[in-house]
Design a protein around this motif. Structure first.
Motif, PDB file in Angstrom:
ATOM      1  N   LEU A 211       0.834  -1.202   0.000  1.00  0.00           N
ATOM      2  CA  LEU A 211       0.000   0.000   0.000  1.00  0.00           C
ATOM      3  C   LEU A 211       0.874   1.260   0.000  1.00  0.00           C
ATOM      4  CD1 LEU A 211      -2.753  -1.035   2.590  1.00  0.00           C
ATOM      5  CD2 LEU A 211      -2.833  -1.181   0.090  1.00  0.00           C
ATOM      6  N   SER A 212       1.875   1.274   0.874  1.00  0.00           N
ATOM      7  CA  SER A 212       2.766   2.433   0.946  1.00  0.00           C
ATOM      8  C   SER A 212       3.613   2.561  -0.315  1.00  0.00           C
ATOM      9  CB  SER A 212       3.676   2.315   2.175  1.00  0.00           C
ATOM     10  OG  SER A 212       2.918   2.327   3.368  1.00  0.00           O
ATOM     11  N   LEU A 213       4.065   1.432  -0.844  1.00  0.00           N
ATOM     12  CA  LEU A 213       4.886   1.466  -2.061  1.00  0.00           C
ATOM     13  C   LEU A 213       4.078   1.982  -3.243  1.00  0.00           C
ATOM     14  CD1 LEU A 213       6.802  -1.931  -1.677  1.00  0.00           C
ATOM     15  CD2 LEU A 213       7.737   0.382  -1.415  1.00  0.00           C
ATOM     16  N   ASP A 214       2.784   1.631  -3.290  1.00  0.00           N
ATOM     17  CA  ASP A 214       1.920   2.123  -4.356  1.00  0.00           C
ATOM     18  C   ASP A 214       1.752   3.634  -4.272  1.00  0.00           C
ATOM     19  OD1 ASP A 214      -0.177   1.467  -6.526  1.00  0.00           O
ATOM     20  OD2 ASP A 214      -1.339   2.626  -5.076  1.00  0.00           O
ATOM     21  N   ILE A 215       1.632   4.144  -3.050  1.00  0.00           N
ATOM     22  CA  ILE A 215       1.507   5.595  -2.855  1.00  0.00           C
ATOM     23  C   ILE A 215       2.783   6.304  -3.290  1.00  0.00           C
ATOM     24  CG2 ILE A 215       1.298   7.400  -1.105  1.00  0.00           C
ATOM     25  CD1 ILE A 215      -0.486   5.473   0.481  1.00  0.00           C
ATOM     26  N   ILE A 216       3.922   5.755  -2.903  1.00  0.00           N
ATOM     27  CA  ILE A 216       5.202   6.362  -3.281  1.00  0.00           C
ATOM     28  C   ILE A 216       5.363   6.410  -4.797  1.00  0.00           C
ATOM     29  CG2 ILE A 216       7.712   6.027  -3.222  1.00  0.00           C
ATOM     30  CD1 ILE A 216       7.372   4.930  -0.387  1.00  0.00           C
ATOM     31  N   ALA A 217       4.971   5.316  -5.455  1.00  0.00           N
ATOM     32  CA  ALA A 217       5.130   5.243  -6.908  1.00  0.00           C
ATOM     33  C   ALA A 217       4.179   6.184  -7.637  1.00  0.00           C
ATOM     34  CB  ALA A 217       4.919   3.804  -7.374  1.00  0.00           C
ATOM     35  N   ASN A 218       2.925   6.228  -7.201  1.00  0.00           N
ATOM     36  CA  ASN A 218       1.905   6.984  -7.927  1.00  0.00           C
ATOM     37  C   ASN A 218       1.864   8.461  -7.563  1.00  0.00           C
ATOM     38  OD1 ASN A 218       1.015   4.722  -9.359  1.00  0.00           O
ATOM     39  ND2 ASN A 218      -0.389   4.122  -7.721  1.00  0.00           N
ATOM     40  N   HIS A 219       2.382   8.804  -6.387  1.00  0.00           N
ATOM     41  CA  HIS A 219       2.328  10.201  -5.941  1.00  0.00           C
ATOM     42  C   HIS A 219       3.712  10.843  -5.903  1.00  0.00           C
ATOM     43  CE1 HIS A 219      -1.968  10.205  -4.738  1.00  0.00           C
ATOM     44  NE2 HIS A 219      -1.752   8.926  -4.558  1.00  0.00           N
ATOM     45  N   HIS A 220       4.704  10.114  -6.396  1.00  0.00           N
ATOM     46  CA  HIS A 220       6.071  10.644  -6.519  1.00  0.00           C
ATOM     47  C   HIS A 220       6.577  11.181  -5.178  1.00  0.00           C
ATOM     48  CE1 HIS A 220       5.402  10.165 -10.795  1.00  0.00           C
ATOM     49  NE2 HIS A 220       4.336  10.947 -10.720  1.00  0.00           N
ATOM     50  N   VAL A 221       6.413  10.391  -4.154  1.00  0.00           N
ATOM     51  CA  VAL A 221       6.864  10.788  -2.825  1.00  0.00           C
ATOM     52  C   VAL A 221       8.385  10.668  -2.752  1.00  0.00           C
ATOM     53  CG1 VAL A 221       6.754  10.254  -0.361  1.00  0.00           C
ATOM     54  CG2 VAL A 221       4.712  10.018  -1.783  1.00  0.00           C
ATOM     55  N   PRO A 222       9.086  11.719  -2.327  1.00  0.00           N
ATOM     56  CA  PRO A 222      10.553  11.641  -2.216  1.00  0.00           C
ATOM     57  C   PRO A 222      10.960  10.669  -1.114  1.00  0.00           C
ATOM     58  CG  PRO A 222       9.753  13.675  -1.229  1.00  0.00           C
ATOM     59  CD  PRO A 222       8.565  13.045  -1.907  1.00  0.00           C
ATOM     60  N   THR A 223      11.963   9.875  -1.378  1.00  0.00           N
ATOM     61  CA  THR A 223      12.446   8.906  -0.393  1.00  0.00           C
ATOM     62  C   THR A 223      13.828   9.270   0.139  1.00  0.00           C
ATOM     63  OG1 THR A 223      13.382   7.509  -2.138  1.00  0.00           O
ATOM     64  CG2 THR A 223      11.116   7.054  -1.452  1.00  0.00           C
ATOM     65  N   PHE A 224      14.328  10.474  -0.239  1.00  0.00           N
ATOM     66  CA  PHE A 224      15.579  11.014   0.284  1.00  0.00           C
ATOM     67  C   PHE A 224      16.760  10.067   0.066  1.00  0.00           C
ATOM     68  CE2 PHE A 224      12.029  12.666   2.789  1.00  0.00           C
ATOM     69  CZ  PHE A 224      12.175  14.024   2.552  1.00  0.00           C
ATOM     70  N   GLY A 225      16.778   9.444  -1.085  1.00  0.00           N
ATOM     71  CA  GLY A 225      17.892   8.583  -1.445  1.00  0.00           C
ATOM     72  C   GLY A 225      17.750   7.143  -1.007  1.00  0.00           C
ATOM     73  N   PHE A 226      16.759   6.855  -0.164  1.00  0.00           N
ATOM     74  CA  PHE A 226      16.545   5.478   0.278  1.00  0.00           C
ATOM     75  C   PHE A 226      15.728   4.715  -0.768  1.00  0.00           C
ATOM     76  CE2 PHE A 226      17.068   7.725   4.344  1.00  0.00           C
ATOM     77  CZ  PHE A 226      18.023   6.925   4.952  1.00  0.00           C
ATOM     78  N   PRO A 227      15.990   3.427  -0.934  1.00  0.00           N
ATOM     79  CA  PRO A 227      15.083   2.616  -1.747  1.00  0.00           C
ATOM     80  C   PRO A 227      13.678   2.675  -1.139  1.00  0.00           C
ATOM     81  CG  PRO A 227      17.103   1.416  -1.274  1.00  0.00           C
ATOM     82  CD  PRO A 227      17.138   2.660  -0.430  1.00  0.00           C
TER      83      PRO A 227
END
Length: 332
Positions: A211-227
């Motif tokens: 669920l969180s990975l889908d949000i990161i992918a679809n909403h372009h959430v910055p991960t600050f260099g972390f996978p």
């Protein structure tokens, strides 16, 4: 005059509120929750972060008293002590503000819990009107309405789901016992209820990482260099650690401020909707910054030596983490 003001508030609120359950705010992801295998959850990364977090937490009770001797920090702490008289006012009006935001979005308690009927909408606005009325009997009446709404909503969404928002029960309890002999129990209960809720919600990110990975992918959430996978694990740990610190009573004002900034950072990454959905949590965290733990005897205080305290916090954190993870995984 007060009755007329309350009527106008209720009427204005009803006209501005989405009255059809279909007119709801779209949540972040429509991905189907899929439970990750336990061996993937308890990965080397997860274990490493767990041990690192436990070591840091074990050191905090020894470091914080030394840090608090620093004059600028001590001065800020004294200034915040003088604001404690406003804590209950902040909780009362903060709850009303959170409810206004929610009802205008067509939801109650959380962005994904949509208001099911016009009757519930009326009751929510009535509770808001009572909460903003400056009298403790009105506050109690408003909190009783909220309790009734929480009980009504729970079977519709399931007890397991509503555990995410158990801190509302703690808020209701604090508002109900105001100006009574039980008033001193209010904020310790708020600490406990909010801490357990944050820990519970954090585990969801580990059990259902998709669920969180889908949000990161679809909403372009910055991960600050972390996978993305590691970023999800880290953000969940921040939530869990904040909850744990609230429960064990280690969260003093300075630490509450630092962790509140981190928590706001992780929640605002997903935009306005999540900020609005977590508005009540931010109000509670602001109260914790003001209150500190001056009224709360932490469990760690039963251990007198430094070694005993370090071992207690370290092992207790690992035990609490494992317990929450296993219970959530079993019943999710």
């Amino acid at each position: 005059m007060k009755k007329r003001t309350l009527f106008y508030l209720l009427f204005a609120g009803l006209t501005a509120t989405p009255l059809i359950s279909a007119a709801h705010v779209k949540w972040f992801t429509e991905a189907v929750p899929q439970k990750a295998p336990i061996e993937e959850i308890i990965s080397p990364v997860f274990i490493s972060i767990s041990i690192g977090a436990a070591l840091i937490l074990a050191a905090l009770p020894q470091l914080l008293p030394w840090i608090m001797k620093w004059k600028p920090v001590a001065k800020i702490d004294r200034n915040l002590e003088g604001l404690r008289k406003y804590s209950r006012v902040l909780l009362k009006y903060g709850t009303a503000a959170a409810l206004i935001i929610q009802v205008l979005m067509g939801t109650i308690f959380a962005p994904e819990i949509h208001i099911p009927s016009i009757e519930v909408t009326i009751l929510v606005w009535l509770a808001i009107g009572l909460l903003i009325t400056p009298h403790h009997y009105a506050t109690k009446a408003g909190s009783l309405i909220l309790l009734g709404l929480f009980i009504y909503i729970t079977p519709l969404h399931g007890l397991f789901h509503m555990l995410d928002y158990g801190f509302y029960l703690a808020i209701i309890f604090v508002l109900l016992i105001g100006n009574t002999r039980l008033e001193q129990w209010g904020f310790p209960f708020l600490y406990l209820g909010t801490g357990l809720s944050l820990c519970w919600v954090a585990v969801e990110k580990w059990v259902f990482p998709g669920l969180s990975l889908d949000i990161i992918a679809n909403h372009h959430v910055p991960t600050f260099g972390f996978p993305p996978e590691i970023f999800v694990v880290l953000s969940a740990f921040i939530e869990f650690v904040v909850g744990y610190l609230l429960v064990v009573g280690v969260l003093n004002r300075l630490l509450a401020f630092v962790l509140t900034c981190l928590f706001i950072l992780t929640t605002t990454l997903f935009g306005w909707l999540e900020l609005a959905g977590h508005f009540m949590i931010h109000i509670i965290l602001a109260i914790f910054i003001i209150e500190g733990v001056s009224f709360y005897k932490p469990p760690i205080s039963i251990h007198k030596t430094v070694a005993d305290q370090v071992v207690f916090v370290f092992l207790n954190f690992i035990f609490v983490l494992a317990t929450f993870l296993m219970i959530y995984y079993r019943f999710a």
